[in-house]
Design a protein around this motif. Sequence first.
Motif, PDB file in Angstrom:
ATOM      1  N   VAL B  41      15.597 -11.140  19.901  1.00 56.75           N
ATOM      2  CA  VAL B  41      15.553  -9.835  20.551  1.00 56.75           C
ATOM      3  C   VAL B  41      16.250  -8.852  19.614  1.00 56.75           C
ATOM      4  CG1 VAL B  41      16.468  -8.568  22.520  1.00 56.75           C
ATOM      5  CG2 VAL B  41      15.538 -10.851  22.838  1.00 56.75           C
ATOM      6  N   PRO B  42      15.689  -7.646  19.424  1.00 58.80           N
ATOM      7  CA  PRO B  42      16.286  -6.746  18.442  1.00 58.80           C
ATOM      8  C   PRO B  42      17.742  -6.378  18.736  1.00 58.80           C
ATOM      9  CG  PRO B  42      14.363  -5.748  19.519  1.00 58.80           C
ATOM     10  CD  PRO B  42      14.496  -7.098  20.066  1.00 58.80           C
ATOM     11  N   THR B 333      17.956  -3.545  24.420  1.00 60.55           N
ATOM     12  CA  THR B 333      17.168  -3.738  25.626  1.00 60.55           C
ATOM     13  C   THR B 333      17.837  -2.992  26.772  1.00 60.55           C
ATOM     14  OG1 THR B 333      18.350  -5.807  26.008  1.00 60.55           O
ATOM     15  CG2 THR B 333      16.211  -5.957  24.946  1.00 60.55           C
ATOM     16  N   ILE B 334      17.370  -1.784  26.988  1.00 57.91           N
ATOM     17  CA  ILE B 334      17.971  -0.918  27.999  1.00 57.91           C
ATOM     18  C   ILE B 334      16.864  -0.247  28.788  1.00 57.91           C
ATOM     19  CG2 ILE B 334      20.079  -0.464  26.691  1.00 57.91           C
ATOM     20  CD1 ILE B 334      18.808   2.161  25.773  1.00 57.91           C
ATOM     21  N   MET B 394      24.331 -14.653  35.285  1.00 57.49           N
ATOM     22  CA  MET B 394      23.493 -14.088  36.346  1.00 57.49           C
ATOM     23  C   MET B 394      22.090 -14.680  36.324  1.00 57.49           C
ATOM     24  SD  MET B 394      25.407 -11.711  37.817  1.00 57.49           S
ATOM     25  CE  MET B 394      24.446 -10.389  38.561  1.00 57.49           C
ATOM     26  N   ILE B 399      20.734 -10.835  40.080  1.00 56.91           N
ATOM     27  CA  ILE B 399      20.434  -9.470  39.621  1.00 56.91           C
ATOM     28  C   ILE B 399      19.839  -8.656  40.769  1.00 56.91           C
ATOM     29  CG2 ILE B 399      18.930  -8.113  38.096  1.00 56.91           C
ATOM     30  CD1 ILE B 399      21.086  -9.309  36.456  1.00 56.91           C
ATOM     31  N   ASP B 427      24.739  -8.300  28.437  1.00 54.91           N
ATOM     32  CA  ASP B 427      23.390  -7.929  28.041  1.00 54.91           C
ATOM     33  C   ASP B 427      22.439  -8.066  29.231  1.00 54.91           C
ATOM     34  OD1 ASP B 427      21.121  -7.384  26.677  1.00 54.91           O
ATOM     35  OD2 ASP B 427      21.169  -9.124  25.367  1.00 54.91           O
ATOM     36  N   HIS B 428      22.496  -7.105  30.161  1.00 52.33           N
ATOM     37  CA  HIS B 428      21.684  -7.194  31.370  1.00 52.33           C
ATOM     38  C   HIS B 428      21.042  -5.866  31.749  1.00 52.33           C
ATOM     39  CE1 HIS B 428      24.164 -10.886  32.478  1.00 52.33           C
ATOM     40  NE2 HIS B 428      22.920 -11.305  32.487  1.00 52.33           N
ATOM     41  N   ALA B 429      21.142  -4.871  30.867  1.00 52.10           N
ATOM     42  CA  ALA B 429      20.737  -3.524  31.278  1.00 52.10           C
ATOM     43  C   ALA B 429      19.256  -3.431  31.601  1.00 52.10           C
ATOM     44  CB  ALA B 429      21.104  -2.517  30.193  1.00 52.10           C
ATOM     45  N   LYS B 430      18.438  -4.058  30.795  1.00 50.19           N
ATOM     46  CA  LYS B 430      17.004  -3.891  30.991  1.00 50.19           C
ATOM     47  C   LYS B 430      16.569  -4.510  32.309  1.00 50.19           C
ATOM     48  CE  LYS B 430      12.898  -3.408  28.374  1.00 50.19           C
ATOM     49  NZ  LYS B 430      13.134  -2.280  27.501  1.00 50.19           N
ATOM     50  N   VAL B 431      17.014  -5.736  32.560  1.00 51.20           N
ATOM     51  CA  VAL B 431      16.571  -6.400  33.785  1.00 51.20           C
ATOM     52  C   VAL B 431      17.123  -5.685  35.016  1.00 51.20           C
ATOM     53  CG1 VAL B 431      18.396  -8.159  33.798  1.00 51.20           C
ATOM     54  CG2 VAL B 431      16.245  -8.607  34.949  1.00 51.20           C
ATOM     55  N   GLN B 434      15.068  -2.525  35.437  1.00 50.14           N
ATOM     56  CA  GLN B 434      13.721  -2.822  35.939  1.00 50.14           C
ATOM     57  C   GLN B 434      13.757  -3.277  37.396  1.00 50.14           C
ATOM     58  OE1 GLN B 434      11.768  -5.559  33.303  1.00 50.14           O
ATOM     59  NE2 GLN B 434      11.411  -4.004  31.742  1.00 50.14           N
ATOM     60  N   THR B 435      14.800  -3.995  37.755  1.00 49.20           N
ATOM     61  CA  THR B 435      14.903  -4.457  39.132  1.00 49.20           C
ATOM     62  C   THR B 435      15.108  -3.272  40.074  1.00 49.20           C
ATOM     63  OG1 THR B 435      15.877  -6.480  38.296  1.00 49.20           O
ATOM     64  CG2 THR B 435      16.050  -6.119  40.651  1.00 49.20           C
ATOM     65  N   ASP B 449      23.645  -1.011  27.962  1.00 48.67           N
ATOM     66  CA  ASP B 449      24.661  -2.068  27.846  1.00 48.67           C
ATOM     67  C   ASP B 449      25.247  -2.125  26.444  1.00 48.67           C
ATOM     68  OD1 ASP B 449      22.692  -3.330  26.368  1.00 48.67           O
ATOM     69  OD2 ASP B 449      22.133  -4.693  27.982  1.00 48.67           O
ATOM     70  N   GLU B 468      14.397   2.887  20.424  1.00 49.26           N
ATOM     71  CA  GLU B 468      14.627   2.642  21.841  1.00 49.26           C
ATOM     72  C   GLU B 468      16.083   2.389  22.198  1.00 49.26           C
ATOM     73  OE1 GLU B 468      11.791  -0.332  23.045  1.00 49.26           O
ATOM     74  OE2 GLU B 468      10.209   0.773  22.009  1.00 49.26           O
TER      75      GLU B 468
END
Lengths: 315, 482
Positions: B41-42, B333-334, B394, B399, B427-431, B434-435, B449, B468
Amino acid sequence: MDEQLIQTITKLVVEKLQTSENETKQEVPVTLYSREAKGVLTETSEEHKAAGEVTFHQTADQKPPGKKRQRLEPSPERTQEEELVTDLQAKTPARIAVGRAGSRPKTNTWLQFRLDHAAAVDAVYGEVPDELMNKLDLFQVSTRVKDKEEYIRRPDLGRKLSDEGKELIKKRCQSSPAVQIVVSNGLSAKAIEENAEDVYLSLVQSLNNGKVETGTSFYVDKGRVALMDEIGEILQPDVVILLIGERPGLVSAESLSAYLCYKPRIGTIEADRMVVSNIHKGGIPPVEAGAYLGTLIQKILKYEASGVSLVKREG
Amino acid sequence: MAGFQSKQETIISAGIDIGTSTTKIIISRFSLMNTAGSTHVPRIEIVDKDILYRSPIFRTPLKDTLTIDTAGVEAIIRSEYEAAGVQSADIETGAVIITGETATKQNAREMVHHLSGEAGDFLVATAGPDLEGIIAAKGSGAYAYSVQTGKVTANIDIGGGTANIAVFKREKLLGTCTMHIGGRLIEFSEGAVQSISAPVRALLHQQGWTLKTGDAAAHPDIENVTSFMAESLARILAKKASPADAPLLLGHEPNWDGVVEVIMFSGGISECMYAQEAPAVTDISYSDIGIKLADALQENKALTDWAWIEPDETVRATVLGAGTQTTEISGATIQVASGELPVKNVPVYKFSFKEGLEEGYSRFEQSVKEAIDIYDSFQEGQNFVLYVADLPYMGFKDIQRLAQEITSVMELRHDPDQPMILVVQTDHAKVLGQTLHAMAARQSIICIDQINVDHGDYMDIGRALQSEVVPVVVKTLTFHSS
């Protein structure tokens, strides 16, 4: 290489080994240490004692009674070297600065190594529990592999679905969806057991958010990555994403990879596949990986390419 | 093989330091690159910083002793942008820092109001004295020196009005302290004392010295004052402050653990010591006690006991720090609603799940209510950043639960339609973003994050970049634990 040839070569090698063992071994002189005495040698004269006198020798080191082994308490003021070592250790999961006992690792290090190795072996030979498949509502198909031994020896068979498998997916799966999700234990059943649920749910949510149509997901027992080509051929999806257990290592035995490919078909070249690896507790969190994969798939769909072609098209 | 090379993206950063005596500008270019392997993941990081332009050192335009002439500053900025060949629209990040005695609320507000349009779309920071010290230490090279050698290093940035001390050991900030020691605290005009600042007047009174305005510039009390400042600084650095030092102390006493091993001076007074700048640049006659103060510091016996390290930057340490060290890059990943960015000056409220999720949820609502009371005490709808820290491992269901809890507490805000601004430590910002989206949260969501913030910090979040990620400037008012 065909199998016949492999067998012939193996036979040759084994025969050769056996004959060489029977031959009288010629000793090659190896000098590991000097046979000459070095240093100061003093001769001690033997003490003459009465014949028959019995002497006792201590055969083991005895600890003074009542004294427990002292543990080294970390001193409050750590030296700069100790701090440096902790800093370095924090930067890698590799076994660095673990010390040694003579030329061998310390017992704890060695035991940890054995434990991690055993976990890796278990991951390969383990099975994914049925409850997980039921929970995620995945039906199961198998490849042409009969058992684990064959799976390891014959990667080519792991790249093809069994005849029943082909029939089953033809019957049960939606044809030509935008995205086809496939889950397979690959080389680590543990990876699927620990991570597949979180990645899968998060991925599905992410695709739903993006209004991307997903087909009927299923599970393949003992699959290999290139299996996606055959699946692509049969179901004609735009994107196949294969969540598969990675070959276990000594750092983690439960790491999951997601392989993605735009329109995989028989004959797809490896450069068009892409992978997001290291999905596990100690790597990228599975839930976050699923969310990221969802946006990655949207990108693949947008550029109609994956792998190297995607990088090129993105410019 | 050109297609295989990682793409680089560059952003232009401006640093502007408006001090009690001088104002300077620095323009730099950051290169951002994905440093993660191609199968990962970048992870976008700043891999290079080039300084494109250093302005000359200007006298800070003042209306009176404490009020900044905003129009004057604006004119300087405009002419310097022109000299540097940049447009204000090019500037994507950076910080304006108002330092020393001019760092008043009124000046800051004026400046924020004026500059946001004129100077570019960047992030305005009004530093407190602690942050000034930290930024100067990063600009002077003291921080880098400590990282490299592991020695406890104190950077002492002395300008016109204040001395800002920041103590580092490797990457870790041990503590800060600010003192009323500076060149402009006594000013001369035509060979006579023209003005004496309030802290020095208090010191004179305490010591029974008689110096007053109109006295000759060679009055013996001036040397008394400068040597006292040097002695006092030495006592503070050794953490042996005496009651006599009270008039010179601004804010809290020294708060670092451990013994300072190495000292570095930066700021205008340091320039008087090391004379690093070309003479043409600094050939401004200050007619204040600056040079005498530099001499007093260099002659002080107690101070010479420490190892002195020459700084990489003297008078420009703070502007360099502001221009190159204040920007952080979020995780890759945000989830951000681009229309809502940038957001500026939002306070951070930290909520920790250290005691476990259930225990956390039981206190969640109460804590967020408190946060709203603190940050939005006038019920004007002042938004805040919810910093979610110490999350355990998590699963997806965890989440979902977290997202639900967040949606419900966000309704407690006085203006619940404002975007939800969330910073997740892990590292949970994207999920999470999206949730929240999947749950059809009605507010727009800014969820990022991997940013180091803490309770009580203020944050600016810039517009999303091509890769991004978002640039973030965190204004630390308290200390980071790590």
